[in-house]
Design a protein around this motif. Structure first.
Motif, short mmCIF file in Angstrom:
data_model
loop_
_atom_site.label_atom_id
_atom_site.label_comp_id
_atom_site.label_asym_id
_atom_site.label_seq_id
_atom_site.Cartn_x
_atom_site.Cartn_y
_atom_site.Cartn_z
N ARG A 162 0.84 -1.20 0.00
CA ARG A 162 0.00 0.00 0.00
C ARG A 162 0.88 1.25 0.00
O ARG A 162 1.77 1.41 0.84
N THR A 195 -2.95 -0.51 -3.05
CA THR A 195 -3.75 0.71 -2.99
C THR A 195 -2.85 1.94 -2.91
O THR A 195 -1.96 2.01 -2.05
N ARG A 219 -6.66 0.41 -6.13
CA ARG A 219 -7.48 1.62 -6.02
C ARG A 219 -6.59 2.85 -5.83
O ARG A 219 -5.74 2.89 -4.94
#
Length: 297
Positions: free
Chosen positions: A76, A96, A116
């Protein structure tokens, strides 16, 4: 002689700087592999075992990670800009918000991966597997995704501006409000893809398959293509002004209230297409098969 000494001195100084930099990178590599740090920019980590590591926010920009393993690795917000990750397996991994700008991801696997808000602008994703991946609001501007797999990918709000998606398999992909302006979708398969409110301004759609795709209110102004398939597509309220779609197949397409002004559908098939309330100002249908099966002059 004095000038020669200056040149030699300058050369030796530059060499010393290079040696010091290489030594620093080597130290960073050892510390990284020993789990003493999560940062290793520019390191040679080819074949490294990075399984089960939490690399949230790690700086691995420019690193050579070809052959490295990432089983249960968390990435992340990691900085992987310019990294070599060709063939990497990120199946179900969490990336992400990761920075993958300009990274080499050719043939990489992102099946069901979480991307995302990730930045993949300019990245090489040729033949990458992004099936069922989450790309919501991801940045893929100018990325190359030739023959990439994006079946059922969730890419709502993603930005594919000027991306090369030629030959990409994007069946049932969710591209709601996505940006595909200037994208190359030649031979792309968007069968039953959802493109509600998406923008495809000046995109190339030659030989693309959009059978039964949902293009409600899609902005397709100035799109160009030959033999594009829109059979049974829902294009209600779509903007197709100035589009050039020769020999397109719009059999049973729903173009109710679509803007077709100045569009060119020469030699296209519009059999059983719905054109109720469609704006047809200066629209060209030369040689096209019209909804009533008549051939336009």
């Amino acid at each position: 002689m004095k000038r020669l000494r200056l040149i030699l001195h300058s050369g030796l100084a530059s060499l010393a700087v290079c040696v010091a930099a290489a030594s620093a990178v080597a130290q960073d590599r050892e510390a990284f592999l020993a789990r003493q740090t999560i940062h290793c920019a520019g390191c040679n980590l080819g074949g490294a075992k990075l399984d089960r590591r939490d690399l949230t926010g790690a700086d691995l920009s420019g690193a050579d990670l070809k052959g490295a393993t990432f089983s249960r690795t968390i990435l992340r917000g990691a900085n992987l800009a310019g990294a070599n990750l060709a063939g990497a397996n990120f199946k179900r991994r969490d990336l992400t918000g990761a920075n993958l700008t300009g990274a080499n991801l050719e043939g990489a696997t992102f099946h069901r991966a979480m991307l995302r808000g990730a930045n993949l602008s300019g990245a090489n994703l040729n033949e990458a597997n992004l099936n069922v991946a989450v790309l919501t609001s991801a940045n893929l501007q100018r990325a190359t995704l030739v023959q990439a797999l994006l079946f059922q990918a969730e890419a709502g709000g993603a930005d594919f501006t000027a991306a090369n998606l030629s030959g990409a398999l994007m069946g049932s992909a969710r591209l709601i409000v996505a940006k595909l302006d200037g994208a190359d979708l030649t031979f792309a398969d968007l069968w039953e893809a959802r493109l509600t409110n998406a923008t495809l301004r000046k995109a190339t759609l030659t030989d693309a398959n959009l059978h039964a795709a949902t293009l409600l209110r899609a902005d397709m102004r100035g799109v160009v293509g030959e033999r594009t398939v829109f059979t049974q597509a829902n294009m209600r309220g779509a903007k197709l002004s100035d589009a050039v779609l020769h020999e397109a197949d719009l059999f049973q397409a729903d173009l109710v209230e679509a803007d077709l002004s100045r569009a060119d559908f020469a030699r296209s098939r519009l059999s059983a297409a719905k054109l109720f309330n469609a704006i047809q100002t200066d629209t060209k249908f030369q040689g096209a098969i019209m909804p009533d099966n008549s051939v336009h002059p």
